[in-house]
Scaffold this motif. Structure first.
Motif, PDB file in Angstrom:
ATOM      1  N   ASN A   2      16.052  -2.045  40.130  1.00 26.55           N
ATOM      2  CA  ASN A   2      16.296  -2.333  38.881  1.00 26.55           C
ATOM      3  C   ASN A   2      17.859  -3.138  38.926  1.00 26.55           C
ATOM      4  O   ASN A   2      18.624  -2.706  39.687  1.00 26.55           O
ATOM      5  CB  ASN A   2      16.428  -1.426  37.927  1.00 26.55           C
ATOM      6  CG  ASN A   2      16.779  -1.913  36.362  1.00 26.55           C
ATOM      7  OD1 ASN A   2      16.332  -3.057  36.080  1.00 26.55           O
ATOM      8  ND2 ASN A   2      17.350  -1.171  35.515  1.00 26.55           N
ATOM      9  N   ALA A  39      23.107  -3.267  36.498  1.00 29.42           N
ATOM     10  CA  ALA A  39      22.613  -1.742  36.716  1.00 29.42           C
ATOM     11  C   ALA A  39      23.319  -1.041  37.825  1.00 29.42           C
ATOM     12  O   ALA A  39      23.561  -1.681  38.854  1.00 29.42           O
ATOM     13  CB  ALA A  39      21.159  -1.921  36.940  1.00 29.42           C
ATOM     14  N   GLU A  52       8.148   3.474  31.533  1.00 31.44           N
ATOM     15  CA  GLU A  52       8.276   2.422  30.495  1.00 31.44           C
ATOM     16  C   GLU A  52       6.502   1.967  30.209  1.00 31.44           C
ATOM     17  O   GLU A  52       6.065   1.825  29.017  1.00 31.44           O
ATOM     18  CB  GLU A  52       8.749   1.379  31.007  1.00 31.44           C
ATOM     19  CG  GLU A  52      10.180   1.367  30.972  1.00 31.44           C
ATOM     20  CD  GLU A  52      10.815   1.108  29.632  1.00 31.44           C
ATOM     21  OE1 GLU A  52      11.275   0.122  29.169  1.00 31.44           O
ATOM     22  OE2 GLU A  52      10.836   2.332  28.836  1.00 31.44           O
ATOM     23  N   ARG A 110      16.884  -1.565  24.670  1.00 30.41           N
ATOM     24  CA  ARG A 110      17.470  -2.330  25.955  1.00 30.41           C
ATOM     25  C   ARG A 110      16.305  -2.906  26.713  1.00 30.41           C
ATOM     26  O   ARG A 110      15.481  -2.251  27.297  1.00 30.41           O
ATOM     27  CB  ARG A 110      18.668  -1.742  26.616  1.00 30.41           C
ATOM     28  CG  ARG A 110      18.251  -0.606  27.610  1.00 30.41           C
ATOM     29  CD  ARG A 110      19.817  -0.144  28.157  1.00 30.41           C
ATOM     30  NE  ARG A 110      19.276   0.976  29.060  1.00 30.41           N
ATOM     31  CZ  ARG A 110      20.323   1.864  29.655  1.00 30.41           C
ATOM     32  NH1 ARG A 110      21.750   1.254  29.986  1.00 30.41           N
ATOM     33  NH2 ARG A 110      20.001   2.938  30.576  1.00 30.41           N
ATOM     34  N   GLU A 111      16.408  -3.950  27.209  1.00 29.40           N
ATOM     35  CA  GLU A 111      15.673  -4.660  28.357  1.00 29.40           C
ATOM     36  C   GLU A 111      16.167  -4.282  29.582  1.00 29.40           C
ATOM     37  O   GLU A 111      17.225  -4.112  29.876  1.00 29.40           O
ATOM     38  CB  GLU A 111      15.485  -6.216  28.047  1.00 29.40           C
ATOM     39  CG  GLU A 111      15.078  -6.544  26.721  1.00 29.40           C
ATOM     40  CD  GLU A 111      15.065  -8.069  26.941  1.00 29.40           C
ATOM     41  OE1 GLU A 111      14.721  -8.894  27.753  1.00 29.40           O
ATOM     42  OE2 GLU A 111      15.231  -8.613  25.774  1.00 29.40           O
ATOM     43  N   TRP A 112      15.418  -4.293  30.671  1.00 28.99           N
ATOM     44  CA  TRP A 112      15.614  -4.254  31.991  1.00 28.99           C
ATOM     45  C   TRP A 112      14.975  -5.371  32.894  1.00 28.99           C
ATOM     46  O   TRP A 112      13.974  -5.846  32.421  1.00 28.99           O
ATOM     47  CB  TRP A 112      15.319  -2.902  32.731  1.00 28.99           C
ATOM     48  CG  TRP A 112      13.960  -2.295  32.222  1.00 28.99           C
ATOM     49  CD1 TRP A 112      13.469  -1.616  31.369  1.00 28.99           C
ATOM     50  CD2 TRP A 112      12.715  -2.834  32.998  1.00 28.99           C
ATOM     51  NE1 TRP A 112      11.914  -1.548  31.147  1.00 28.99           N
ATOM     52  CE2 TRP A 112      11.557  -2.214  32.377  1.00 28.99           C
ATOM     53  CE3 TRP A 112      12.627  -3.514  34.271  1.00 28.99           C
ATOM     54  CZ2 TRP A 112      10.260  -2.243  32.790  1.00 28.99           C
ATOM     55  CZ3 TRP A 112      11.081  -3.649  34.748  1.00 28.99           C
ATOM     56  CH2 TRP A 112      10.030  -3.059  33.942  1.00 28.99           C
ATOM     57  N   GLU A 113      15.594  -5.582  33.927  1.00 29.13           N
ATOM     58  CA  GLU A 113      15.040  -6.495  34.876  1.00 29.13           C
ATOM     59  C   GLU A 113      15.286  -6.501  36.353  1.00 29.13           C
ATOM     60  O   GLU A 113      16.310  -5.815  36.704  1.00 29.13           O
ATOM     61  CB  GLU A 113      15.613  -8.126  34.542  1.00 29.13           C
ATOM     62  CG  GLU A 113      15.416  -8.662  33.269  1.00 29.13           C
ATOM     63  CD  GLU A 113      15.850 -10.105  32.937  1.00 29.13           C
ATOM     64  OE1 GLU A 113      16.591 -10.324  33.770  1.00 29.13           O
ATOM     65  OE2 GLU A 113      15.841 -10.518  31.976  1.00 29.13           O
ATOM     66  N   GLY A 114      14.101  -6.146  37.138  1.00 28.15           N
ATOM     67  CA  GLY A 114      14.363  -5.855  38.437  1.00 28.15           C
ATOM     68  C   GLY A 114      13.583  -6.430  39.327  1.00 28.15           C
ATOM     69  O   GLY A 114      12.820  -7.660  38.804  1.00 28.15           O
ATOM     70  N   PHE A 147      13.504   3.107  40.785  1.00 26.38           N
ATOM     71  CA  PHE A 147      13.061   2.156  39.771  1.00 26.38           C
ATOM     72  C   PHE A 147      11.425   2.216  39.455  1.00 26.38           C
ATOM     73  O   PHE A 147      10.892   1.959  38.303  1.00 26.38           O
ATOM     74  CB  PHE A 147      13.233   0.537  40.344  1.00 26.38           C
ATOM     75  CG  PHE A 147      12.874  -0.382  39.587  1.00 26.38           C
ATOM     76  CD1 PHE A 147      13.067  -0.649  38.320  1.00 26.38           C
ATOM     77  CD2 PHE A 147      12.373  -1.737  40.236  1.00 26.38           C
ATOM     78  CE1 PHE A 147      12.445  -1.705  37.583  1.00 26.38           C
ATOM     79  CE2 PHE A 147      12.027  -3.002  39.541  1.00 26.38           C
ATOM     80  CZ  PHE A 147      12.141  -2.817  38.200  1.00 26.38           C
ATOM     81  N   TRP A 154      20.550  -4.677  33.048  1.00 28.68           N
ATOM     82  CA  TRP A 154      20.252  -4.341  31.415  1.00 28.68           C
ATOM     83  C   TRP A 154      20.481  -5.562  30.646  1.00 28.68           C
ATOM     84  O   TRP A 154      21.587  -6.163  30.800  1.00 28.68           O
ATOM     85  CB  TRP A 154      21.045  -3.157  31.042  1.00 28.68           C
ATOM     86  CG  TRP A 154      20.669  -1.918  32.029  1.00 28.68           C
ATOM     87  CD1 TRP A 154      21.621  -1.403  32.895  1.00 28.68           C
ATOM     88  CD2 TRP A 154      19.597  -1.121  31.939  1.00 28.68           C
ATOM     89  NE1 TRP A 154      20.913  -0.261  33.391  1.00 28.68           N
ATOM     90  CE2 TRP A 154      19.599  -0.187  32.972  1.00 28.68           C
ATOM     91  CE3 TRP A 154      18.520  -1.027  31.275  1.00 28.68           C
ATOM     92  CZ2 TRP A 154      18.580   0.875  33.140  1.00 28.68           C
ATOM     93  CZ3 TRP A 154      17.398  -0.056  31.518  1.00 28.68           C
ATOM     94  CH2 TRP A 154      17.630   0.731  32.484  1.00 28.68           C
ATOM     95  N   PHE A 209      10.242  -7.620  34.329  1.00 27.52           N
ATOM     96  CA  PHE A 209      10.847  -7.070  33.199  1.00 27.52           C
ATOM     97  C   PHE A 209      10.117  -6.346  32.203  1.00 27.52           C
ATOM     98  O   PHE A 209       8.825  -6.274  32.371  1.00 27.52           O
ATOM     99  CB  PHE A 209      11.657  -8.282  32.444  1.00 27.52           C
ATOM    100  CG  PHE A 209      10.728  -9.435  32.256  1.00 27.52           C
ATOM    101  CD1 PHE A 209      10.170  -9.684  30.872  1.00 27.52           C
ATOM    102  CD2 PHE A 209      10.732 -10.430  33.269  1.00 27.52           C
ATOM    103  CE1 PHE A 209       9.319 -10.796  31.061  1.00 27.52           C
ATOM    104  CE2 PHE A 209       9.764 -11.670  33.392  1.00 27.52           C
ATOM    105  CZ  PHE A 209       9.208 -11.876  32.132  1.00 27.52           C
TER     106      PHE A 209
END
Length: 325
Positions: free
Chosen positions: A121, A294, A309, A250-254, A302, A124, A95
């Motif tokens: 990813n 996402a 980032e 915004r956060e992201w998680e993959g 990704f 969000w 993340f």
């Protein structure tokens, strides 16, 4: 003659290699799979991993174990992924935090760019600026004004140095010039408890945590970090509406795998994850948690996000002089 033989050999080898890759992908998986979550149970990455694991077990007919490896703001769990065998049987949830840690701490035990292979990813996540009901501020601007009037007196909490709540909080300070003290805790749950107890003044909590507490009247929501209002909190304004323009984070998680994981296995993971994230039941479950699935994305897309980032937060750390408290 030699060149001709070499060319013919190469041409013959290409279909053989393709067939080998296809056969390997077809035979995968043949044993249990482990998804490492670098945070405690109940955290957004943990919830996401368990939603995915349930569907993977049904599709691949193998046990999918979610293993929580919290500590060091996610570095312990991600190190475990990076140092695992690159055979497709160990993956991890990455993340936003993992792209600021190298700049924040100077060095981590693995190379985020080289030791991990991005798969896709998945989601969000937005944050909600919340305060105890005892804090008089009723908007983000009012909170900033309160911090200006009482420099160094207001505090904001997070789940640790480099955590999303920390980064969003520092972004808020930079945007508003508010003088607030960061108080890191061992995890998001501890920070929320401190907020509920009035031990800290504010927090940028994830929507899945903030929404039920706000609806129960235990916390007051001042603003959301999303570009538009959230369906889960329709009466809460965006940061721009609340007097802090230009604030959209915004956060992201993959999902990632150890470097060296075969390309065909990564592709199989990517395709299956895309299918899972399109399922109405999964999208509804994530929406209930105020998480947004996402759109389908490739491993390369990704990887590009992670790379961008890393650069973004490195610049941010240098520009703000951000330190681990």
């Amino acid at each position: 003659m030699i060149n001709r033989r070499m060319i013919l050999g190469a041409l013959g080898a290409a279909p053989l290699a393709a067939a080998t890759l296809y056969a390997r992908a077809q035979g995968y998986p043949s044993k249990p799979i482990r998804i490492v979550v670098p945070l405690p149970p109940g955290s957004p990455p943990d919830v996401l991993a368990r939603v995915v694991a349930e569907r993977l077990q049904d599709a691949w007919k193998q046990p999918v174990i979610v293993e929580n490896r919290p500590g060091a703001t996610g570095m312990i769990g991600m190190e475990a992924v990076a140092k695992s065998a690159p055979d497709g049987y160990t993956v991890g949830v990455m993340f936003l935090t993992h792209t600021v840690l190298p700049a924040l701490f100077g060095k981590v035990s693995y190379d985020t760019n080289k030791d991990l292979v991005p798969i896709a990813n998945l989601a969000w996540i937005y944050n909600v600026l919340v305060v105890p009901t005892s804090v008089p501020a009723r908007s983000a601007k009012e909170l900033a004004d309160l911090a200006h009037a009482q420099p160094g007196q207001l505090t904001y909490g997070s789940g640790g140095n480099g955590s999303p709540a920390h980064l969003v909080g520092e972004s808020f300070k930079q945007a508003t010039k508010a003088d607030m003290l960061h108080v890191p805790y061992k995890g998001p749950a501890e920070a929320v408890q401190a907020l509920l107890g009035g031990q800290i003044s504010a927090m940028f909590a994830t929507t899945s945590v903030a929404v039920p507490l706000v609806n129960a009247g235990k916390l007051r929501a001042l603003a959301v970090t999303s570009p538009t209002r959230l369906a889960a909190l329709p009466s809460v304004p965006t940061m721009a509406e609340s007097g802090v323009p230009g604030f959209d984070l915004r956060e992201w998680e993959g999902m990632v795998a150890p470097a060296g994981t075969p390309r065909d296995i990564v592709s199989k993971w990517n395709e299956e994850l895309a299918r899972i994230m399109r399922l109405p039941a999964v999208r509804e479950r994530l929406s209930d948690l105020a998480m947004e699935a996402a759109p389908p994305n490739s491993s390369e897309q990704f990887a590009s996000l992670v790379h961008d980032e890393l650069q973004r937060w490195t610049r941010f750390v240098k520009a703000t002089g951000l330190k681990a408290d």
